[in-house]
Motif scaffolding. Structure first.
Motif, PDB file in Angstrom:
ATOM      1  N   GLY A 102       0.829  -1.215   0.000  1.00  0.00           N
ATOM      2  CA  GLY A 102       0.000   0.000   0.000  1.00  0.00           C
ATOM      3  C   GLY A 102       0.857   1.255   0.000  1.00  0.00           C
ATOM      4  O   GLY A 102       0.486   2.274   0.590  1.00  0.00           O
TER       5      GLY A 102
ATOM      6  N   ASP B 276       1.854  -1.863  -4.380  1.00  0.00           N
ATOM      7  CA  ASP B 276       0.500  -1.310  -4.214  1.00  0.00           C
ATOM      8  C   ASP B 276      -0.406  -1.999  -5.235  1.00  0.00           C
ATOM      9  O   ASP B 276       0.055  -2.511  -6.251  1.00  0.00           O
ATOM     10  CB  ASP B 276       0.504   0.210  -4.459  1.00  0.00           C
ATOM     11  CG  ASP B 276      -0.680   0.915  -3.797  1.00  0.00           C
ATOM     12  OD1 ASP B 276      -0.481   1.547  -2.750  1.00  0.00           O
ATOM     13  OD2 ASP B 276      -1.814   0.803  -4.317  1.00  0.00           O
TER      14      ASP B 276
ATOM     15  N   ALA C  92      -0.934  -1.752   3.687  1.00  0.00           N
ATOM     16  CA  ALA C  92      -2.125  -1.595   2.829  1.00  0.00           C
ATOM     17  C   ALA C  92      -3.395  -1.699   3.672  1.00  0.00           C
ATOM     18  O   ALA C  92      -3.540  -2.610   4.488  1.00  0.00           O
ATOM     19  CB  ALA C  92      -2.127  -2.658   1.744  1.00  0.00           C
TER      20      ALA C  92
END
Ligand SMILES: NC(=O)c1ccc[n+]([C@@H]2O[C@H](COP(=O)([O-])OP(=O)(O)OC[C@H]3O[C@@H](n4cnc5c(N)ncnc54)[C@H](O)[C@@H]3O)[C@@H](O)[C@H]2O)c1
Length: 251
Positions: free
Chosen positions: A12, A36, A90
């Motif tokens: 993330g 990501d 994330a």
């Protein structure tokens, strides 16, 4: 901080706290894998790190997909030889602010899949690699919502309590294997996720700030400092801990 040449994955990392953390690792001369679900934003962070003289690459990963998590770690180890640090960052906030009786099942499943199962998948695959190489350091991004009650967002609260629990339990399991596992618990911090909360009503920002003794939101860079310290050898006797960065909100 002792991070030079450490091989570091951050999930993330295309935005907010993850992006700030990736850039700070880059500034400390770590070799950064910016991961990501959004490859374009991850690549932008890579470009910023390399423009500052750092070393980074981007890998697209949806942490809810076990095979993609395996590929992320396999590819990192294939390229760099090992995995010193993983930051399981994330996370999503859930679309609706509703009390438990009205909580949508969609939000429940989505939030648990990313924030809880995604962290579990990353922990599991990373720990296998860290066991094989004989060392490792992991930092999970939980939340103040994983330490205290927060209304109108049960799935988020459940997922972040789970991250704190997984951090402590796994730290207990792997202390003797030279693997440290810690977490940060940010309070309200400027990012796309906070913007989503602020968009609920024009006075939401002022309302939230009333609960923060320091009277302001955190900056992603302030959370990144704690993550890098926990990941580094500077904190080598610390495991199973959560560091709360919330301007005093938990008080
Ligand atoms: N901002 C806050 O106030 C705050 C407070 C406490 C905890 N946190 C936690 O910090 C972490 C980072 O959030 P942020 O505030 O920087 O938000 P953000 O929205 O800016 O960043 C989240 C990143 O995660 C990525 N992502 C979303 N789903 C993914 C998936 N399935 N696989 C891989 N990547 C995915 C997004 O593309 C985005 O780049 C989250 O775990 C969040 O819960 C944030």
């Amino acid at each position: 901080m002792k991070l030079e040449n450490k091989i570091v994955i951050i999930t993330g990392a295309g935005s907010g706290i993850g992006a700030a953390t990736a850039k700070l690792f880059g500034a400390h001369k770590a070799i950064v894998v910016v991961s990501d679900i959004n490859l374009e934003s991850a690549q932008k962070v890579v470009d910023e790190i390399t423009a500052e003289g750092g070393t980074a690459s981007a890998i697209e990963t949806d942490v809810t997909q076990f095979e993609q998590v395996e590929t992320l770690i396999e590819q990192t180890v294939k390229t760099h030889g090992q995995l010193d640090v993983i930051v399981n960052n994330a996370g999503i906030g859930g679309k609706h602010q509703l009390k438990t009786a009205d909580h949508t099942h969609d939000d429940w499943h989505n939030v648990i899949a990313v924030n809880q199962t995604g962290v579990f998948y990353c922990m599991q695959v990373a720990i296998k690699q860290m066991l094989a190489q004989g060392h490792g350091s992991m930092v999970n991004v939980a939340s103040l919502a994983g330490l205290k009650a927060s209304g109108n967002n049960l799935s988020y609260s459940a997922s972040k309590y789970a991250v704190v629990g997984m951090t402590k339990s796994a730290a207990l399991e792997y202390g003797r294997k030279n693997i440290r596992i810690n977490a940060v618990c940010p309070g309200f911090t400027h990012s796309a996720l906070l913007d989503q909360l602020l968009s609920i009503s024009p006075d939401m920002g002022d309302k939230l700030k009333r609960f923060i003794p320091m009277g302001r939101f955190g900056e992603a860079t302030e959370i990144a400092e704690a993550i890098c310290w926990l990941a580094s050898e500077n904190s080598k006797f610390v495991t199973g801990q959560t560091i709360t960065l919330d301007g005093g909100t938990s008080l």
